[in-house]
Design an enzyme around this catalytic site. Structure first.
Site, mmCIF file in Angstrom:
data_model
loop_
_atom_site.group_PDB
_atom_site.id
_atom_site.type_symbol
_atom_site.label_atom_id
_atom_site.label_comp_id
_atom_site.label_asym_id
_atom_site.label_seq_id
_atom_site.Cartn_x
_atom_site.Cartn_y
_atom_site.Cartn_z
ATOM 1 N N GLU A 1 4.592 4.053 -10.417
ATOM 2 C CA GLU A 1 3.291 3.942 -9.748
ATOM 3 C C GLU A 1 2.829 5.308 -9.263
ATOM 4 O O GLU A 1 1.639 5.608 -9.226
ATOM 5 C CB GLU A 1 3.444 2.955 -8.576
ATOM 6 C CG GLU A 1 2.152 2.472 -7.976
ATOM 7 C CD GLU A 1 1.998 2.887 -6.542
ATOM 8 O OE1 GLU A 1 1.925 4.101 -6.281
ATOM 9 O OE2 GLU A 1 1.950 1.989 -5.672
ATOM 10 N N SER B 1 5.840 3.014 -2.639
ATOM 11 C CA SER B 1 6.478 2.355 -3.796
ATOM 12 C C SER B 1 6.482 3.322 -4.971
ATOM 13 O O SER B 1 5.422 3.838 -5.341
ATOM 14 C CB SER B 1 5.703 1.108 -4.212
ATOM 15 O OG SER B 1 5.632 0.189 -3.177
ATOM 16 N N ARG C 1 -3.203 -1.782 -8.936
ATOM 17 C CA ARG C 1 -2.891 -0.338 -8.914
ATOM 18 C C ARG C 1 -3.537 0.391 -10.094
ATOM 19 O O ARG C 1 -2.971 1.324 -10.656
ATOM 20 C CB ARG C 1 -1.366 -0.100 -8.934
ATOM 21 C CG ARG C 1 -0.625 -0.627 -7.717
ATOM 22 C CD ARG C 1 -1.058 0.053 -6.436
ATOM 23 N NE ARG C 1 -0.197 -0.276 -5.327
ATOM 24 C CZ ARG C 1 -0.353 -1.324 -4.524
ATOM 25 N NH1 ARG C 1 -1.354 -2.157 -4.705
ATOM 26 N NH2 ARG C 1 0.482 -1.530 -3.516
HETATM 27 P P1 FAD Z 1 -3.056 12.006 -3.611
HETATM 28 O O1 FAD Z 1 -1.602 11.727 -3.665
HETATM 29 O O2 FAD Z 1 -3.498 13.329 -3.106
HETATM 30 O O3 FAD Z 1 -3.665 11.785 -5.076
HETATM 31 C C1 FAD Z 1 -3.345 10.644 -5.851
HETATM 32 C C2 FAD Z 1 -4.066 10.738 -7.202
HETATM 33 O O4 FAD Z 1 -5.466 10.645 -7.014
HETATM 34 C C3 FAD Z 1 -3.845 12.080 -7.908
HETATM 35 O O5 FAD Z 1 -3.880 11.845 -9.300
HETATM 36 C C4 FAD Z 1 -5.045 12.910 -7.489
HETATM 37 O O6 FAD Z 1 -5.356 13.944 -8.410
HETATM 38 C C5 FAD Z 1 -6.128 11.844 -7.447
HETATM 39 N N1 FAD Z 1 -7.166 12.102 -6.446
HETATM 40 C C6 FAD Z 1 -7.001 12.205 -5.098
HETATM 41 N N2 FAD Z 1 -8.201 12.347 -4.503
HETATM 42 C C7 FAD Z 1 -9.128 12.353 -5.485
HETATM 43 C C8 FAD Z 1 -10.548 12.479 -5.522
HETATM 44 N N3 FAD Z 1 -11.276 12.631 -4.413
HETATM 45 N N4 FAD Z 1 -11.182 12.441 -6.714
HETATM 46 C C9 FAD Z 1 -10.475 12.294 -7.869
HETATM 47 N N5 FAD Z 1 -9.138 12.170 -7.902
HETATM 48 C C10 FAD Z 1 -8.475 12.195 -6.725
HETATM 49 N N6 FAD Z 1 -0.424 2.732 -1.763
HETATM 50 C C11 FAD Z 1 -0.884 1.458 -1.801
HETATM 51 O O7 FAD Z 1 -1.721 1.108 -2.654
HETATM 52 N N7 FAD Z 1 -0.443 0.512 -0.902
HETATM 53 C C12 FAD Z 1 0.456 0.815 0.044
HETATM 54 O O8 FAD Z 1 0.828 -0.057 0.823
HETATM 55 C C13 FAD Z 1 0.962 2.136 0.106
HETATM 56 N N8 FAD Z 1 1.892 2.475 1.028
HETATM 57 C C14 FAD Z 1 2.373 3.742 1.082
HETATM 58 C C15 FAD Z 1 3.325 4.052 2.058
HETATM 59 C C16 FAD Z 1 3.824 5.346 2.140
HETATM 60 C C17 FAD Z 1 4.847 5.669 3.202
HETATM 61 C C18 FAD Z 1 3.365 6.352 1.259
HETATM 62 C C19 FAD Z 1 3.873 7.756 1.374
HETATM 63 C C20 FAD Z 1 2.443 6.037 0.275
HETATM 64 C C21 FAD Z 1 1.939 4.732 0.167
HETATM 65 N N9 FAD Z 1 0.984 4.360 -0.805
HETATM 66 C C22 FAD Z 1 0.486 3.092 -0.829
HETATM 67 C C23 FAD Z 1 0.515 5.349 -1.790
HETATM 68 C C24 FAD Z 1 -0.632 6.250 -1.266
HETATM 69 O O9 FAD Z 1 -0.741 6.171 0.121
HETATM 70 C C25 FAD Z 1 -1.970 5.853 -1.900
HETATM 71 O O10 FAD Z 1 -1.904 5.915 -3.303
HETATM 72 C C26 FAD Z 1 -3.115 6.754 -1.425
HETATM 73 O O11 FAD Z 1 -4.357 6.236 -1.841
HETATM 74 C C27 FAD Z 1 -2.970 8.182 -1.932
HETATM 75 O O12 FAD Z 1 -3.945 8.971 -1.272
HETATM 76 P P2 FAD Z 1 -3.845 10.547 -1.281
HETATM 77 O O13 FAD Z 1 -5.121 11.068 -0.712
HETATM 78 O O14 FAD Z 1 -2.604 10.996 -0.650
HETATM 79 O O15 FAD Z 1 -3.815 10.821 -2.845
HETATM 80 N N1 EPU Z 2 12.519 -6.996 -1.901
HETATM 81 C C1 EPU Z 2 13.894 -7.024 -1.938
HETATM 82 N N2 EPU Z 2 14.552 -5.871 -1.634
HETATM 83 C C2 EPU Z 2 13.933 -4.727 -1.288
HETATM 84 C C3 EPU Z 2 12.526 -4.704 -1.246
HETATM 85 C C4 EPU Z 2 11.827 -5.858 -1.566
HETATM 86 O O1 EPU Z 2 14.492 -8.031 -2.252
HETATM 87 O O2 EPU Z 2 14.624 -3.740 -1.022
HETATM 88 C C5 EPU Z 2 11.796 -8.232 -2.238
HETATM 89 C C6 EPU Z 2 11.739 -9.238 -1.107
HETATM 90 O O3 EPU Z 2 11.937 -10.517 -1.663
HETATM 91 C C7 EPU Z 2 10.326 -9.171 -0.594
HETATM 92 C C8 EPU Z 2 9.558 -8.770 -1.857
HETATM 93 O O4 EPU Z 2 10.459 -7.944 -2.589
HETATM 94 O O5 EPU Z 2 9.893 -10.381 -0.100
HETATM 95 C C9 EPU Z 2 8.301 -7.968 -1.580
HETATM 96 O O6 EPU Z 2 8.631 -6.862 -0.758
HETATM 97 P P1 EPU Z 2 7.533 -6.178 0.186
HETATM 98 O O7 EPU Z 2 6.766 -7.222 0.921
HETATM 99 O O8 EPU Z 2 8.198 -5.113 0.962
HETATM 100 O O9 EPU Z 2 6.510 -5.567 -0.822
HETATM 101 P P2 EPU Z 2 6.669 -4.837 -2.230
HETATM 102 O O10 EPU Z 2 6.314 -5.812 -3.299
HETATM 103 O O11 EPU Z 2 7.978 -4.155 -2.338
HETATM 104 C C10 EPU Z 2 4.167 -4.144 -2.340
HETATM 105 C C11 EPU Z 2 3.390 -2.909 -2.592
HETATM 106 C C12 EPU Z 2 3.352 -2.046 -1.337
HETATM 107 C C13 EPU Z 2 2.684 -2.850 -0.228
HETATM 108 C C14 EPU Z 2 3.494 -4.114 0.004
HETATM 109 C C15 EPU Z 2 2.842 -5.041 1.025
HETATM 110 C C16 EPU Z 2 3.539 -2.385 -4.942
HETATM 111 C C17 EPU Z 2 4.113 -1.505 -5.988
HETATM 112 N N3 EPU Z 2 3.944 -2.161 -3.699
HETATM 113 O O12 EPU Z 2 5.517 -3.738 -2.104
HETATM 114 O O13 EPU Z 2 2.569 -0.897 -1.613
HETATM 115 O O14 EPU Z 2 2.600 -2.098 0.955
HETATM 116 O O15 EPU Z 2 3.605 -4.848 -1.234
HETATM 117 O O16 EPU Z 2 1.735 -5.630 0.462
HETATM 118 O O17 EPU Z 2 2.733 -3.263 -5.257
HETATM 119 C C18 EPU Z 2 2.708 1.354 -2.393
HETATM 120 O O18 EPU Z 2 1.947 1.016 -3.316
HETATM 121 O O19 EPU Z 2 3.103 2.540 -2.254
HETATM 122 C C19 EPU Z 2 3.138 0.358 -1.424
HETATM 123 C C20 EPU Z 2 3.980 0.636 -0.431
#
Ligand code: FAD
Ligand code: EPU
Length: 341
Positions: free
Chosen positions: A330, A234, A160
């Site tokens: 994050e 997250s 991240r």
């Molecule tokens: P924004 O929220 O618009 O911007 C994020 C940051 O990047 C800000 O600081 C912004 O100024 C900057 N930025 C955006 N675009 C640019 C650009 N073109 N140039 C320079 N700076 C820029 N993230 C994960 O890594 N893994 C996941 O599994 C994951 N799951 C998610 C699930 C949900 C339901 C949600 C709501 C979010 C999740 N995220 C996850 C977080 C998010 O989706 C990512 O961080 C995504 O890349 C953000 O994209 P955005 O365009 O919405 O960025």
């Molecule tokens: N867990 C719990 N309770 C909860 C949630 C999670 O006990 O309420 C424990 C479980 O043991 C589970 C483990 O945490 O096995 C991992 O949970 P999960 O697989 O849901 O993933 P996570 O570690 O919570 C991370 C990323 C997610 C990404 C998933 C899948 C970060 C900060 N988050 O979540 O990214 O989608 O793994 O790879 O690394 C995001 O960045 O916004 C995001 C959603």
């Protein structure tokens, strides 16, 4: 250019704040013109707004990146180099690549947001991070007006993390990103519940589309859809701690969820810590901790960003006192608060 403009539809937490000035750009000329209109204003680049929490009105210029276009640069029997505009929707781009049978992005299905934000925090899920398929990006240098190219090493990707969140913070606007995908996939099915999901469907020889669908199903089962419930995924990173810090935690909680990172460090599941601390489903007025995934904070409707920030501080303090581990946010807090815990 719009003024005193509501950002509520432009952030997935659904926080009702206003931008002093707001505009969209779909190419570098438009971007340059908009930057020249308000050269002194604080600047925020917005993609899909899915990784930010606004705690107050933004007293500056918000520019939404809407640079579109997907271009196949090169291909041979094995590899494909494909470039996407920063304003392309991430999931639509992933689906486009899957439809051509180009592998590498399938585990990153259904992550909200834009292509341009994907390198910012090196998005990751289900055992893959974009650094695994990243080739290069081009970015606009705000001070000089020049466009610079960054290769993988220069982006300094980590968990991240990238150079754009650290040494080069607020200095560049990402214009497009090029990925190196493959026609001969190495499928990654060992992470989380992917294998389980495939087995339940009776799939023993999965395609990249099968993997994408498995990831989508798992995500939909626990992550709230921002259309229904405001959130930014997250809220905290999973903390990486030393074995010395880990030993007493494991002694006290033998079931602690963790992954070995190196011979010196482990990564804890922050969701597990928050759940173990009794905070899963915890609610403070209009915001709370998601009932199905404790790492996700949610806006039940009408929450102020500051309330969600305060909730996150309460969680950090609780985890610190119970486990001696400090959680790091994050999600990007906007405006940046230098003094928050
Ligand atoms: P924004 O929220 O618009 O911007 C994020 C940051 O990047 C800000 O600081 C912004 O100024 C900057 N930025 C955006 N675009 C640019 C650009 N073109 N140039 C320079 N700076 C820029 N993230 C994960 O890594 N893994 C996941 O599994 C994951 N799951 C998610 C699930 C949900 C339901 C949600 C709501 C979010 C999740 N995220 C996850 C977080 C998010 O989706 C990512 O961080 C995504 O890349 C953000 O994209 P955005 O365009 O919405 O960025
Ligand atoms: N867990 C719990 N309770 C909860 C949630 C999670 O006990 O309420 C424990 C479980 O043991 C589970 C483990 O945490 O096995 C991992 O949970 P999960 O697989 O849901 O993933 P996570 O570690 O919570 C991370 C990323 C997610 C990404 C998933 C899948 C970060 C900060 N988050 O979540 O990214 O989608 O793994 O790879 O690394 C995001 O960045 O916004 C995001 C959603």
């Amino acid at each position: 250019m719009q003024h005193n403009f509501s950002l509520q539809p432009f952030n997935t937490f659904g926080i009702d704040v206003k931008a002093k000035h707001f505009a969209r750009f779909s190419n570098t000329i438009e971007l340059q013109n908009q930057l020249n209109t308000f050269p002194q204003e604080e600047l925020l680049i917005l993609g899909g707004g899915s990784n930010m929490l606004f705690t107050q009105d933004f007293n500056g210029l918000v520019l939404r990146n809407e640079i579109k276009g997907i271009e196949l640069l090169e291909q041979n029997d094995d590899q494909v180099l494909i470039k996407a505009g920063a304003g392309e929707n991430w999931h639509a781009f992933v689906q486009h690549c899957i439809a051509q049978n180009w592998a590498g992005l399938e585990n990153l299905s259904l992550i909200p947001g834009s292509v341009g934000a994907s390198p910012m925090q090196n998005i990751g899920a289900y055992g893959v991070e974009i650094k695994d398929v990243f080739h290069e990006l081009s970015a606009y240098h705000i001070d000089s007006g020049e466009t610079h190219t960054f290769n993988k090493e220069q982006c300094q990707f980590g968990y991240r993390e990238s150079v754009f969140k650290r040494a080069l913070k607020n200095q560049y606007i990402i214009l497009d990103v090029t990925f190196a995908l493959t026609k001969n996939p190495e499928l990654r099915t060992s992470y989380g519940a992917i294998q389980q999901e495939l087995s339940a469907k009776g799939i023993s020889n999965p395609s990249i589309r099968d993997i994408s669908e498995a990831v989508i199903a798992i995500r939909q089962s626990k992550l709230p859809d921002p259309k229904d419930l405001g959130n930014a995924g997250s809220f905290f990173k999973n903390p990486v701690i030393s074995l010395e810090t880990f030993a007493p935690i494991q002694a006290k909680y033998p079931d602690v969820s963790h992954y070995v990172v190196s011979d010196k460090e482990v990564k804890l599941a922050a969701g597990w810590l928050i759940e173990k601390a009794g905070l899963k489903g915890y609610r403070e007025g209009t915001c709370g901790v998601h009932t199905k995934q404790a790492l996700v904070l949610v806006n039940y409707g009408g929450s102020h960003g500051q309330q969600i920030l305060d909730l996150s501080t309460h969680i950090i303090q609780t985890i610190q006192s119970q486990f001696g581990v400090t959680l790091e946010r994050e999600v990007n807090i906007i405006p940046t608060h230098e003094s928050i815990l």
